[in-house]
Design an enzyme around this catalytic site. Structure first.
Site, PDB file in Angstrom:
ATOM      1  N   LYS A   1       0.658   3.705  -3.186  1.00 21.37           N
ATOM      2  CA  LYS A   1      -1.103   4.405  -2.931  1.00 21.37           C
ATOM      3  C   LYS A   1      -0.387   5.349  -3.592  1.00 21.37           C
ATOM      4  O   LYS A   1      -1.526   6.745  -3.704  1.00 21.37           O
ATOM      5  CB  LYS A   1      -1.487   4.128  -1.691  1.00 21.37           C
ATOM      6  CG  LYS A   1      -2.421   2.198  -2.439  1.00 21.37           C
ATOM      7  CD  LYS A   1      -3.128   2.254  -1.234  1.00 21.37           C
ATOM      8  CE  LYS A   1      -4.249   1.358  -1.293  1.00 21.37           C
ATOM      9  NZ  LYS A   1      -4.551   0.191   0.048  1.00 21.37           N
TER      10      LYS A   1
ATOM     11  N   SER B   1       0.589  -1.309  -0.038  1.00 24.10           N
ATOM     12  CA  SER B   1      -0.114   0.114   0.355  1.00 24.10           C
ATOM     13  C   SER B   1       0.910   1.402   0.232  1.00 24.10           C
ATOM     14  O   SER B   1       0.522   2.542  -0.540  1.00 24.10           O
ATOM     15  CB  SER B   1      -1.087  -0.178   1.502  1.00 24.10           C
ATOM     16  OG  SER B   1      -1.768  -0.782   1.076  1.00 24.10           O
TER      17      SER B   1
ATOM     18  N   TYR C   1      -3.387  -2.121 -10.456  1.00 23.07           N
ATOM     19  CA  TYR C   1      -3.414  -2.366  -8.993  1.00 23.07           C
ATOM     20  C   TYR C   1      -3.138  -3.350  -8.150  1.00 23.07           C
ATOM     21  O   TYR C   1      -1.874  -3.204  -7.744  1.00 23.07           O
ATOM     22  CB  TYR C   1      -5.135  -2.357  -8.411  1.00 23.07           C
ATOM     23  CG  TYR C   1      -4.698  -2.795  -6.532  1.00 23.07           C
ATOM     24  CD1 TYR C   1      -4.628  -1.083  -6.235  1.00 23.07           C
ATOM     25  CD2 TYR C   1      -5.422  -3.914  -5.975  1.00 23.07           C
ATOM     26  CE1 TYR C   1      -4.740  -1.046  -4.609  1.00 23.07           C
ATOM     27  CE2 TYR C   1      -4.879  -3.362  -4.879  1.00 23.07           C
ATOM     28  CZ  TYR C   1      -4.743  -2.358  -4.007  1.00 23.07           C
ATOM     29  OH  TYR C   1      -4.684  -2.690  -2.990  1.00 23.07           O
TER      30      TYR C   1
ATOM     31  N   TYR D   1      -4.916   4.178   8.003  1.00 18.28           N
ATOM     32  CA  TYR D   1      -6.192   3.205   8.102  1.00 18.28           C
ATOM     33  C   TYR D   1      -6.854   3.981   9.819  1.00 18.28           C
ATOM     34  O   TYR D   1      -6.431   4.938  10.265  1.00 18.28           O
ATOM     35  CB  TYR D   1      -6.218   1.699   7.583  1.00 18.28           C
ATOM     36  CG  TYR D   1      -5.780   1.787   7.189  1.00 18.28           C
ATOM     37  CD1 TYR D   1      -6.063   1.775   5.445  1.00 18.28           C
ATOM     38  CD2 TYR D   1      -4.567   0.902   6.801  1.00 18.28           C
ATOM     39  CE1 TYR D   1      -4.671   1.718   4.237  1.00 18.28           C
ATOM     40  CE2 TYR D   1      -3.506   0.933   6.154  1.00 18.28           C
ATOM     41  CZ  TYR D   1      -3.710   1.353   4.601  1.00 18.28           C
ATOM     42  OH  TYR D   1      -3.166   0.907   3.678  1.00 18.28           O
TER      43      TYR D   1
ATOM     44  N   VAL E   1       1.190  -3.776   3.756  1.00 18.16           N
ATOM     45  CA  VAL E   1       1.256  -5.248   4.134  1.00 18.16           C
ATOM     46  C   VAL E   1       2.761  -5.729   4.064  1.00 18.16           C
ATOM     47  O   VAL E   1       2.424  -7.033   4.974  1.00 18.16           O
ATOM     48  CB  VAL E   1       0.032  -5.757   4.276  1.00 18.16           C
ATOM     49  CG1 VAL E   1      -1.637  -5.361   4.904  1.00 18.16           C
ATOM     50  CG2 VAL E   1      -0.417  -6.342   2.790  1.00 18.16           C
TER      51      VAL E   1
HETATM   52  N1  GLN Z   1      -2.711  -5.663  -2.355  1.00 22.24           N
HETATM   53  C1  GLN Z   1      -2.895  -4.886  -0.856  1.00 22.24           C
HETATM   54  C2  GLN Z   1      -4.270  -5.020  -0.596  1.00 22.24           C
HETATM   55  O1  GLN Z   1      -4.716  -4.739  -1.273  1.00 22.24           O
HETATM   56  C3  GLN Z   1      -2.505  -4.056   0.076  1.00 22.24           C
HETATM   57  C4  GLN Z   1      -2.587  -3.582   1.582  1.00 22.24           C
HETATM   58  C5  GLN Z   1      -1.644  -2.838   2.121  1.00 22.24           C
HETATM   59  O2  GLN Z   1      -1.029  -2.744   2.405  1.00 22.24           O
HETATM   60  N2  GLN Z   1      -2.410  -2.635   2.978  1.00 22.24           N
HETATM   61  O3  GLN Z   1      -4.349  -5.556   0.376  1.00 22.24           O
END
Ligand code: GLN
Length: 304
Positions: free
Chosen positions: A67, A64, A189, A240, A258
């Site tokens: 993003k 993430s 994505y 989050y 993650v």
């Molecule tokens: N690719 C992961 C997902 O969509 C990214 C989530 C994350 O890093 N928090 O679940």
């Protein structure tokens, strides 16, 4: 002058000994193969002095963290038009929750939860000639490093188990907030999330967020207003349902993934990346959070 190296060495020494290292993500099976004993940290200051410790040159899945980079590219292409399709409010929910999305008629709360990042991915798929290649080129350019690449195994692994992302993309589509087809957007994505980078490369890629939009080569990628806005989104939404805790304990705009990475910036001072694959209950790197708390406490430097 702050002795960053001394502070980082002390942080590393503490984290190396730590027994409670959190749990490595396994819902993307490929990520479960990474050892929780890894720990790396790298800090670069405004004058491009570098300080590091541990496995700072081991590449890991940025997940993430990507993003923020996709948001930056989308912002530079369509600017505030983006805000018609995604909001900028913290969600207070885990990254993959769907209930608010339905409740709010397909407008994601912010670009850093999965649903919001899927809208950003949709914009990039529409705007770029060769979306995956052009996005990778953008990241390589930001970091000035041609070796950065997708990890196809991780992308495939997430595609096999990414049911919630399929659900989010389908919900967005049903509300008319996805222009391209679900498969194309998800393929983009999953690839953006699969990018492998080390802590050093991440601090280079995030240098513009600390340096008024300019990278280490002094090339401008973002306007001052865009930097302000993206940093505000990182501060309020980057972790989050733990964004409040991160602001409270660390006090910097930042973003987690993650894969266990966290990048944070102190505008006009430094950019720091830390990696420890074990996650806490909210899906953020356990030791990464602790390390950054120690950094801002020991240096007495945060945005507050
Ligand atoms: N690719 C992961 C997902 O969509 C990214 C989530 C994350 O890093 N928090 O679940």
């Amino acid at each position: 002058m702050t002795d960053y190296q001394n502070i980082i060495d002390a942080i590393y020494a503490g984290c190396r000994e730590s027994r409670d290292r959190g749990v490595v993500a396994s819902y993307i099976p490929e990520l479960a193969k990474v050892s929780s004993s890894k720990f790396g940290i790298h800090l670069v200051d405004l004058n491009k002095n570098n300080f590091c410790a541990g496995h700072s040159k081991d590449a890991f899945s940025i997940q993430s963290i990507s993003k923020v980079l996709s948001l930056a590219l989308a912002f530079s292409l369509v600017d505030n038009a983006l805000l018609k399709r995604v909001d900028v409010e913290p969600s207070g929910d885990p990254f993959n929750h769907l209930s608010l999305l339905e409740f709010e008629n397909g407008i994601p709360r912010n670009p850093l939860i999965n649903a919001g990042a899927l809208v950003v991915a949709d914009i990039l798929v529409s705007e770029l000639d060769d979306p995956k290649k052009d996005f990778l080129h953008f990241v390589r350019d930001l970091a000035n490093d041609r070796t950065i690449d997708f990890d196809e195994k991780v992308a495939k692994s997430e595609k096999r188990t990414g049911f919630k992302n399929y659900a989010a993309a389908n919900l967005l589509k049903s509300y008319g907030n996805l222009t391209n087809d679900v498969e194309t957007v998800l393929d983009f994505y999953f690839h953006q999330c699969s990018i492998a980078m080390d802590c050093v490369q991440l601090t280079k890629a995030f240098f513009p967020f600390m340096n008024g939009g300019k990278c280490q080569r002094n090339r401008t990628y973002l306007t001052l207003s865009q930097v302000k806005r993206i940093n505000a989104i990182m501060l309020t939404c980057g972790f989050y349902d733990e964004a409040g805790e991160f602001a409270f304990e660390i006090g910097l705009p930042g973003k987690s993934g993650v894969g266990g990475g966290i990048v944070a910036v102190l505008p006009r001072k430094y950019c720091v990346a830390v990696w420890s694959p074990g996650l806490n209950a909210k899906g953020n790197s356990k030791l990464g959070m602790e390390a950054l708390e120690k950094l801002t406490t020991a240096t007495h430097q945060s945005i507050f």
